[in-house]
Design an enzyme around this catalytic site. Structure first.
Site, short mmCIF file in Angstrom:
data_model
loop_
_atom_site.label_atom_id
_atom_site.label_comp_id
_atom_site.label_asym_id
_atom_site.label_seq_id
_atom_site.Cartn_x
_atom_site.Cartn_y
_atom_site.Cartn_z
N MET A 37 0.83 -1.20 0.00
CA MET A 37 0.00 0.00 0.00
C MET A 37 0.88 1.26 0.00
SD MET A 37 -3.44 -0.91 2.01
CE MET A 37 -2.85 -0.60 3.66
N GLY A 38 2.15 1.09 -0.37
CA GLY A 38 3.03 2.25 -0.45
C GLY A 38 3.54 2.70 0.91
N ALA A 39 4.07 3.95 0.95
CA ALA A 39 4.80 4.43 2.12
C ALA A 39 5.86 3.39 2.47
CB ALA A 39 3.86 4.71 3.30
N HIS A 88 9.24 -3.53 3.31
CA HIS A 88 8.81 -3.73 1.93
C HIS A 88 10.02 -4.03 1.04
CE1 HIS A 88 5.57 -0.82 3.37
NE2 HIS A 88 4.86 -1.84 3.00
N LYS A 101 4.94 -10.18 9.24
CA LYS A 101 4.42 -9.10 10.10
C LYS A 101 2.90 -9.15 10.17
CE LYS A 101 4.11 -4.63 11.61
NZ LYS A 101 2.84 -4.26 11.10
N ASP A 102 2.27 -9.44 9.03
CA ASP A 102 0.81 -9.59 8.97
C ASP A 102 0.51 -11.08 8.95
OD1 ASP A 102 -0.16 -6.67 8.48
OD2 ASP A 102 1.56 -6.93 7.18
N VAL A 106 10.94 -7.35 9.40
CA VAL A 106 12.08 -6.44 9.46
C VAL A 106 11.81 -5.41 10.57
CG1 VAL A 106 13.46 -4.74 8.20
CG2 VAL A 106 12.60 -6.79 7.03
P1 AMP Z 1 1.43 -3.05 3.46
O1 AMP Z 1 2.00 -1.98 2.55
O2 AMP Z 1 1.39 -2.65 4.90
O3 AMP Z 1 0.13 -3.60 2.95
O4 AMP Z 1 2.46 -4.26 3.41
C1 AMP Z 1 2.83 -4.85 2.21
C2 AMP Z 1 3.58 -6.11 2.49
O5 AMP Z 1 4.77 -5.80 3.23
C3 AMP Z 1 2.80 -7.12 3.34
O6 AMP Z 1 3.05 -8.42 2.87
C4 AMP Z 1 3.38 -6.93 4.71
O7 AMP Z 1 3.28 -8.06 5.54
C5 AMP Z 1 4.83 -6.62 4.38
N1 AMP Z 1 5.47 -5.92 5.48
C6 AMP Z 1 5.06 -4.78 6.08
N2 AMP Z 1 5.88 -4.44 7.09
C7 AMP Z 1 6.83 -5.41 7.15
C8 AMP Z 1 7.96 -5.64 7.99
N3 AMP Z 1 8.30 -4.82 8.99
N4 AMP Z 1 8.72 -6.74 7.75
C9 AMP Z 1 8.39 -7.59 6.74
N5 AMP Z 1 7.35 -7.42 5.92
C10 AMP Z 1 6.57 -6.35 6.11
#
Ligand code: AMP
Length: 273
Positions: free
Chosen positions: A27-29, A34, A146-147, A173
């Protein structure tokens, strides 16, 4: 690196890929978490596609959809540095129409933990990923531990719907002080960031207790609660890989999950034992 905005552009790009295609949905940021997913994909595939899309259907009314951090320029730079081949950044109208089918996550996995506070959230996740998997047809798709609940639900969906994609889990991470990286950490001020460290410390405590032979879920949760005080805890749960609560930790098969509010920001973290 190509920047793709429409489904047609994405289809055209995909058609030219030969060999293995890795996909990272975000979802960016973007942050180093990521980046780890993207770099792993780049190292394991001939081509890597990253999606950057703040998916409205996985937010509940009243959640942070409108203020979710959006940093497209920095995100593109990170994808470039990680050597992704394409970034897919569609507008919402490109992805959703008026009359939409919805993919429902299985109740048993989606009504517990995150699903209690965020009912319907995982239906939105399953729906957007089904759309992306259908367009991209990736060989491998990378998701963070993480999720944890999301990862388990995606693995279930891919298996149930016979989707032809290999799901690759990636370790969490963390910052040097232990905080799990999250786009939502940007909501926190310095004081709140210091408070948020209690989350990883509570998991570290659990890990140390387990190493010392303590396997009782009640005792581990008690110790974690005392570290998390005075934060508002949504849940501390110890479950197996089907998300069923367990009384006793089983090494290799248990996950400890935490969801906590730091002021108004809800953060999650977990430990795969
Ligand atoms: P999001 O942008 O939050 O939807 O995350 C995108 C992907 O990055 C998902 O598969 C998350 O589980 C992964 N992700 C987010 N934060 C972390 C982290 N700290 N370590 C590893 N993977 C992550």
């Amino acid at each position: 690196m190509q920047i793709l905005k429409t489904i047609q552009e994405l289809r055209d790009f995909r058609a030219k890929c030969s060999g293995d295609v890795g996909f990272v949905a975000t979802m960016g940021a973007l942050h180093a978490g990521h980046a780890q997913l993207i770099k792993t994909s780049v190292s394991q595939n001939n081509h890597t596609i990253v999606s950057i899309f703040v998916n409205p259907t996985q937010f509940l009314p009243g959640e942070d959809l409108s203020r979710y951090p959006r940093t497209p320029e920095a995100d593109i730079k990170i994808c470039q540095l990680c050597q992704a081949d394409a970034v897919f950044m569609p507008e919402v109208d490109e992805i959703y129409n008026q009359n939409e089918i919805k993919i429902l996550a299985p109740k048993e996995l989606s009504s517990t933990l995150e699903g209690v506070t965020r009912p319907g959230h995982f239906d939105g996740v399953c729906t957007i990923l089904t759309k992306f998997f259908n367009i991209i047809n990736p060989t491998n798709a990378y998701f963070g531990k993480k999720d944890a609940q999301q990862l388990i639900i995606i693995e279930n969906m891919v298996k149930s719907l016979f989707m032809n994609v290999n799901i690759v889990p990636i370790d969490i991470v963390r910052s040097s002080d232990g905080l799990a990286l999250s786009s939502r950490n940007s909501y926190l001020n310095d004081d709140e960031l210091a408070q948020a460290l209690k989350i990883s410390r509570s998991l570290m405590k659990a890990s140390n207790l387990i190493k010392a032979g303590e396997l009782s879920s009640i005792e581990i949760k008690k110790a974690m609660s005392s570290i998390l005080e005075p934060l508002r805890v949504d849940y501390i749960a110890i479950v197996d890989k089907n998300l069923n609560p367990v009384d006793k930790i089983e090494l290799g098969n248990s996950i400890i999950l935490v969801a906590v509010y730091v002021k108004n920001t809800r953060l999650i973290d977990n430990l795969w034992v």
